[in-house]
Design a protein around this motif. Sequence first.
Motif, short mmCIF file in Angstrom:
data_model
loop_
_atom_site.label_atom_id
_atom_site.label_comp_id
_atom_site.label_asym_id
_atom_site.label_seq_id
_atom_site.Cartn_x
_atom_site.Cartn_y
_atom_site.Cartn_z
N ARG A 198 0.84 -1.20 0.00
CA ARG A 198 0.00 0.00 0.00
C ARG A 198 0.88 1.26 0.00
N THR A 199 1.98 1.18 0.77
CA THR A 199 2.89 2.32 0.88
C THR A 199 4.25 1.94 0.28
N PRO A 200 5.04 2.94 -0.16
CA PRO A 200 6.32 2.61 -0.79
C PRO A 200 7.29 1.97 0.19
N LYS A 201 8.19 1.15 -0.32
CA LYS A 201 9.16 0.44 0.51
C LYS A 201 10.57 0.74 0.01
N ASP A 202 11.55 0.56 0.93
CA ASP A 202 12.94 0.77 0.48
C ASP A 202 13.78 -0.45 0.82
N ASN A 225 0.30 -18.92 -3.43
CA ASN A 225 -0.60 -18.19 -2.52
C ASN A 225 -0.54 -18.81 -1.13
N CYS A 226 0.05 -18.04 -0.22
CA CYS A 226 0.20 -18.49 1.17
C CYS A 226 -0.58 -17.60 2.11
N ALA A 227 -1.40 -16.71 1.57
CA ALA A 227 -2.01 -15.70 2.44
C ALA A 227 -3.45 -16.10 2.80
N GLN A 262 -7.85 -2.67 8.34
CA GLN A 262 -8.23 -4.07 8.61
C GLN A 262 -7.05 -5.03 8.61
N TYR A 263 -5.86 -4.55 8.90
CA TYR A 263 -4.72 -5.46 9.06
C TYR A 263 -3.67 -4.82 9.96
P1 NAP Z 1 1.56 -7.46 7.32
O1 NAP Z 1 2.85 -7.36 8.08
O2 NAP Z 1 0.40 -6.70 7.81
O3 NAP Z 1 1.88 -7.09 5.80
C1 NAP Z 1 0.87 -6.93 4.87
C2 NAP Z 1 1.44 -6.34 3.59
O4 NAP Z 1 0.37 -6.24 2.64
C3 NAP Z 1 1.99 -4.92 3.78
O5 NAP Z 1 3.14 -4.75 3.00
C4 NAP Z 1 0.85 -4.05 3.26
O6 NAP Z 1 1.25 -2.79 2.73
C5 NAP Z 1 0.29 -4.91 2.15
N1 NAP Z 1 -1.08 -4.52 1.84
C6 NAP Z 1 -2.15 -4.52 2.65
N2 NAP Z 1 -3.25 -4.05 2.01
C7 NAP Z 1 -2.85 -3.75 0.76
C8 NAP Z 1 -3.49 -3.20 -0.38
N3 NAP Z 1 -4.79 -2.86 -0.36
N4 NAP Z 1 -2.77 -3.00 -1.50
C9 NAP Z 1 -1.45 -3.31 -1.54
N5 NAP Z 1 -0.76 -3.83 -0.48
C10 NAP Z 1 -1.46 -4.04 0.65
O7 NAP Z 1 1.10 -8.98 7.24
P2 NAP Z 1 1.98 -10.29 7.43
O8 NAP Z 1 2.28 -10.54 8.85
O9 NAP Z 1 3.12 -10.21 6.48
O10 NAP Z 1 0.95 -11.42 6.96
C11 NAP Z 1 0.30 -11.37 5.71
C12 NAP Z 1 -0.83 -12.38 5.67
O11 NAP Z 1 -0.31 -13.70 5.58
C13 NAP Z 1 -1.70 -12.45 6.93
O12 NAP Z 1 -2.66 -11.41 6.93
C14 NAP Z 1 -2.33 -13.82 6.83
O13 NAP Z 1 -3.54 -13.76 6.14
C15 NAP Z 1 -1.33 -14.61 5.99
N6 NAP Z 1 -0.69 -15.70 6.75
C16 NAP Z 1 -0.82 -16.98 6.29
C17 NAP Z 1 -0.22 -18.00 6.96
C18 NAP Z 1 -0.30 -19.42 6.47
O14 NAP Z 1 0.17 -20.33 7.14
N7 NAP Z 1 -0.86 -19.67 5.31
C19 NAP Z 1 0.52 -17.74 8.12
C20 NAP Z 1 0.62 -16.45 8.55
C21 NAP Z 1 0.01 -15.42 7.86
P3 NAP Z 1 1.95 -1.68 3.68
O15 NAP Z 1 3.30 -2.27 4.05
O16 NAP Z 1 2.08 -0.50 2.81
O17 NAP Z 1 1.07 -1.51 4.86
#
Ligand code: NAP
Length: 309
Positions: A164-168, A221-223, A308-309
């Motif tokens: 969502r936001t730029p990264k470096d 896809n792990c999300a 929502q995250y």
């Molecule tokens: P996180 O730290 O909150 O990172 C989320 C990333 O997604 C951030 O870079 C965020 O951008 C980006 N993002 C969010 N909304 C967006 C949008 N509308 N457009 C573009 N980018 C967007 O989350 P995390 O801890 O890395 O975890 C990610 C997800 O992995 C979890 O929410 C969960 O669903 C999934 N997960 C799955 C497992 C599994 O075992 N399968 C385990 C753990 C987690 P910004 O950096 O700019 O905010």
Amino acid sequence: MALLFHCEWEEGGQIREGLSKLIPDVEFRIWPDVGDPADIEFAVVWNLPRGRLAGFPNLKAILSPGAGVDHLFEDPKLPESVPIARLIDPLMSERMAEYTAALTLWSHREFDAYADLQGRRSWRQVPQKDAEDRGVGILGLGALGRTTARRLRPFGFVLSSWSRTPKDEPGVTSYHGKDALPDFLRGSEIFICLLPLTSETRGVLNEKTLGQLPRGAYLINCARGPLVVEADLLAALDSGQLSGAALDVFDEEPLPPDNPLWTHPKVRITPHVSSLTAPGTAVPMLAAQVRRAQRGETLQCLVDRDAQY
Ligand code: NAP
Ligand code: GLV
């Protein structure tokens, strides 16, 4: 003073027992045996039935025993004034990076093609690209995505991220925002989805966006399942727009036996295991959060309610 606990994973019992040892003064109420709802001050819950958290008038903290919080935001009666925190555990990031690196290399080194050739007893060498010519895109450069990028970087892939936001992040070309998604996708031959499921990201991978990838791209896809429109994914696999997909998460879990993904020749399936919560590291973190809430301190790893995250 009581803590409501609900987590039906295999590790749920271990998490509950560990937590109760670290905060012995807190009484545990295991869903659905909540007792007097007014006693509940803390909730460590995963997939609690919707609408139930609204029934605890003295709730001070809602803690997710996992990284994702979509299970909470699906509740239309989620209490508005109670802080929500999630798990950010470096061990989970490493576990995820192992999974994403393994599947990235699987696709990069054409193991699907070799499995197919082996099945036909065919001794044939598939043309191989070098990593420096291979675009790997990471959707979501948060706690998990960043570690994945860092573990993939030494292989020499052309890395990019979308957030969502730029990264470096060094060695990773950053794209951000909706408008940049097509450019990001155009360079992603292997693309790894690590986005949270929110009202903005639901269905972000659909017929249109899958069509913006290079032909023959590979999805990891792990999300969360609903980030991808399943029917569009199947169509993209069948048309050759995608060469394959490694899927750890699904619209419906467990994946129903009659779902066509189970038997699709281009699909690899794991049952939501890419990064399990690790009780050994998660329990002390959750206990520390309960102590913070008891002292009236701000929680760590707070969730942004608007995003929502
Ligand atoms: P996180 O730290 O909150 O990172 C989320 C990333 O997604 C951030 O870079 C965020 O951008 C980006 N993002 C969010 N909304 C967006 C949008 N509308 N457009 C573009 N980018 C967007 O989350 P995390 O801890 O890395 O975890 C990610 C997800 O992995 C979890 O929410 C969960 O669903 C999934 N997960 C799955 C497992 C599994 O075992 N399968 C385990 C753990 C987690 P910004 O950096 O700019 O905010
Ligand atoms: C697992 O899917 C998590 O969100 O921790």
